[in-house]
Motif scaffolding. Sequence first.
Motif, PDB file in Angstrom:
ATOM      1  N   THR A   1      11.667   2.253 -11.115  1.00 33.09           N
ATOM      2  CA  THR A   1      11.339   0.840 -11.314  1.00 33.09           C
ATOM      3  C   THR A   1      10.052   0.475 -10.591  1.00 33.09           C
ATOM      4  N   VAL A   2       9.903   0.974  -9.358  1.00 36.43           N
ATOM      5  CA  VAL A   2       8.682   0.706  -8.593  1.00 36.43           C
ATOM      6  C   VAL A   2       7.473   1.323  -9.285  1.00 36.43           C
ATOM      7  N   ARG A   3       7.629   2.551  -9.760  1.00 38.52           N
ATOM      8  CA  ARG A   3       6.498   3.241 -10.373  1.00 38.52           C
ATOM      9  C   ARG A   3       6.009   2.518 -11.631  1.00 38.52           C
ATOM     10  N   GLU A   4       6.925   1.953 -12.400  1.00 34.94           N
ATOM     11  CA  GLU A   4       6.531   1.206 -13.600  1.00 34.94           C
ATOM     12  C   GLU A   4       5.646   0.023 -13.252  1.00 34.94           C
ATOM     13  N   ASN A   5       5.905  -0.587 -12.117  1.00 36.71           N
ATOM     14  CA  ASN A   5       5.186  -1.794 -11.725  1.00 36.71           C
ATOM     15  C   ASN A   5       4.013  -1.526 -10.785  1.00 36.71           C
ATOM     16  N   LEU A   6       4.107  -0.457 -10.017  1.00 37.79           N
ATOM     17  CA  LEU A   6       3.065  -0.122  -9.043  1.00 37.79           C
ATOM     18  C   LEU A   6       2.633   1.330  -9.257  1.00 37.79           C
ATOM     19  N   PRO A   7       1.931   1.602 -10.337  1.00 37.95           N
ATOM     20  CA  PRO A   7       1.660   2.988 -10.735  1.00 37.95           C
ATOM     21  C   PRO A   7       0.796   3.786  -9.766  1.00 37.95           C
ATOM     22  N   GLN A   8      -0.017   3.136  -8.945  1.00 31.42           N
ATOM     23  CA  GLN A   8      -0.910   3.869  -8.042  1.00 31.42           C
ATOM     24  C   GLN A   8      -0.515   3.749  -6.579  1.00 31.42           C
ATOM     25  N   VAL A   9       0.670   3.210  -6.324  1.00 37.05           N
ATOM     26  CA  VAL A   9       1.131   3.066  -4.936  1.00 37.05           C
ATOM     27  C   VAL A   9       2.003   4.262  -4.573  1.00 37.05           C
ATOM     28  N   PRO A  10       1.693   4.963  -3.479  1.00 37.33           N
ATOM     29  CA  PRO A  10       2.534   6.104  -3.073  1.00 37.33           C
ATOM     30  C   PRO A  10       3.945   5.660  -2.720  1.00 37.33           C
ATOM     31  N   ILE A  11       4.923   6.492  -3.084  1.00 36.82           N
ATOM     32  CA  ILE A  11       6.323   6.219  -2.795  1.00 36.82           C
ATOM     33  C   ILE A  11       6.868   7.361  -1.951  1.00 36.82           C
ATOM     34  N   TYR A  12       7.390   7.023  -0.774  1.00 36.02           N
ATOM     35  CA  TYR A  12       8.018   7.987   0.105  1.00 36.02           C
ATOM     36  C   TYR A  12       9.518   7.688   0.132  1.00 36.02           C
ATOM     37  N   ALA A  13      10.320   8.727   0.150  1.00 36.69           N
ATOM     38  CA  ALA A  13      11.772   8.558   0.187  1.00 36.69           C
ATOM     39  C   ALA A  13      12.327   9.114   1.492  1.00 36.69           C
ATOM     40  N   PHE A  14      13.378   8.486   1.976  1.00 40.04           N
ATOM     41  CA  PHE A  14      14.008   8.929   3.212  1.00 40.04           C
ATOM     42  C   PHE A  14      15.525   8.841   3.070  1.00 40.04           C
ATOM     43  N   SER A  15      16.229   9.525   3.954  1.00 35.21           N
ATOM     44  CA  SER A  15      17.686   9.461   3.945  1.00 35.21           C
ATOM     45  C   SER A  15      18.213   9.796   5.326  1.00 35.21           C
ATOM     46  N   GLY A  16      19.346   9.218   5.658  1.00 36.37           N
ATOM     47  CA  GLY A  16      19.978   9.531   6.921  1.00 36.37           C
ATOM     48  C   GLY A  16      21.082  10.556   6.782  1.00 36.37           C
ATOM     49  N   GLU A  17      21.719  10.602   5.603  1.00 39.58           N
ATOM     50  CA  GLU A  17      22.879  11.491   5.465  1.00 39.58           C
ATOM     51  C   GLU A  17      22.852  12.359   4.211  1.00 39.58           C
ATOM     52  N   ALA A  18      21.903  12.151   3.308  1.00 39.08           N
ATOM     53  CA  ALA A  18      21.854  12.957   2.079  1.00 39.08           C
ATOM     54  C   ALA A  18      20.527  13.684   1.963  1.00 39.08           C
TER      55      ALA A  18
ATOM     56  N   ASP B   1       0.826  -1.206   0.000  1.00 34.28           N
ATOM     57  CA  ASP B   1       0.000   0.000   0.000  1.00 34.28           C
ATOM     58  C   ASP B   1       0.860   1.255   0.000  1.00 34.28           C
ATOM     59  N   LEU B   2       2.130   1.118   0.392  1.00 35.92           N
ATOM     60  CA  LEU B   2       3.077   2.230   0.462  1.00 35.92           C
ATOM     61  C   LEU B   2       4.477   1.668   0.316  1.00 35.92           C
ATOM     62  N   VAL B   3       5.329   2.376  -0.435  1.00 36.10           N
ATOM     63  CA  VAL B   3       6.722   1.958  -0.592  1.00 36.10           C
ATOM     64  C   VAL B   3       7.627   3.037   0.013  1.00 36.10           C
ATOM     65  N   LEU B   4       8.522   2.619   0.890  1.00 35.82           N
ATOM     66  CA  LEU B   4       9.538   3.499   1.478  1.00 35.82           C
ATOM     67  C   LEU B   4      10.890   3.154   0.864  1.00 35.82           C
ATOM     68  N   ILE B   5      11.570   4.150   0.307  1.00 35.57           N
ATOM     69  CA  ILE B   5      12.831   3.906  -0.385  1.00 35.57           C
ATOM     70  C   ILE B   5      13.936   4.790   0.185  1.00 35.57           C
ATOM     71  N   ASP B   6      15.043   4.159   0.513  1.00 34.13           N
ATOM     72  CA  ASP B   6      16.236   4.894   0.937  1.00 34.13           C
ATOM     73  C   ASP B   6      16.814   5.629  -0.265  1.00 34.13           C
ATOM     74  N   TRP B   7      17.138   6.914  -0.075  1.00 37.50           N
ATOM     75  CA  TRP B   7      17.680   7.702  -1.178  1.00 37.50           C
ATOM     76  C   TRP B   7      19.075   7.216  -1.574  1.00 37.50           C
ATOM     77  N   VAL B   8      19.874   6.788  -0.592  1.00 37.48           N
ATOM     78  CA  VAL B   8      21.234   6.315  -0.865  1.00 37.48           C
ATOM     79  C   VAL B   8      21.213   4.786  -0.872  1.00 37.48           C
ATOM     80  N   LEU B   9      21.170   4.199  -2.039  1.00 35.77           N
ATOM     81  CA  LEU B   9      21.047   2.744  -2.152  1.00 35.77           C
ATOM     82  C   LEU B   9      22.304   2.065  -2.694  1.00 35.77           C
TER      83      LEU B   9
END
Length: 338
Positions: A77-94, A53-61
Amino acid sequence: MSDYTVWWIDDRDNREKNFANVLEEQADPLSVEFSNPEDATEALQSNNQPDADLVLIDWVLHQNGGYTGKGLTMAGTVRENLPQVPIYAFSGEAIDELQQPVSKSHFQWTCEVSDLVGVERATKLVNDLSDYEALESVRGEGFESLIETLNPPEAARQEVEAVIPREFNSGLKEDPTMKGGNKLAFMEWVCHRFRETPGPLWNKIWTATKLGLEVDVFDDYLEELYDTSYGEFTYDGIFSHWSGERWWSSEMIGAVVELNQDRDAPVGEICRTATKILDVPEDSIAYCRVCRDKYPETVAAQTEGKDARFPVHLICSNVHHSREGKFEDYRLVDEGAQ
């Protein structure tokens, strides 16, 4: 059984225990699935990804393991496969790099990794997911049902209808691939334009200024304004839990008019009328940050592209061309008026 599945994609395995598992523990409705970017890519390619229902992605992978892309690559890549799922991004140092406009435009929300722990933040994610679900529930139900997700008061309804993006004039379309069918596009309009641009809704600095009040005394007068037939006229539609309260401008004006009518007094400029009704002391009345005289009518930005947060008179500011649509003009401080 959990209500929502969150897919956490990260190249740091220790974050599964220290963050992902903690997030799951802090909100019963959440089930958190953790994957490193290589496994996430393989799952997406084989259509074997979690029913997220939600994807969390680390900015520095690209610092650990064999993945060479950044969070933006994974998001594509996620958006191509899950076009209606919200994507949130997070980072610890960038975080500075992540929060550049070119980066933020690819995600529905960006934050520091530390913002994903704690009951308050977990609750925010649950509320977000509930609101995405509310949008999905009105898919194909027409314009009126979409409007209802914003829960406008009757006095503001026509104004709200006028500012809804044209692509949603028939509601959230049944087909999510069609223009006007993307719930994420509507969410972005609600969170980043409707809530943030003065018009039907005003934030605290705008509401205080329109009432003729300095911001630091605004809360002292809310109870009296709420003690009218309008009640508490704060925005409580979808994504109202995002940072910063918003007030319906039509209801605020109506509350002032009602209080004034109770005193059988003429209505003039709202800022002057409100300060008289509320018996505001002289040192709590708003003043223009340019000429220093009292009763500024609007709020302006000091430089182009910045948030408008300086109470000013109309004659002490200039309209900037960047404002689009039927919202309050975006104004810049007129330094020459000082």
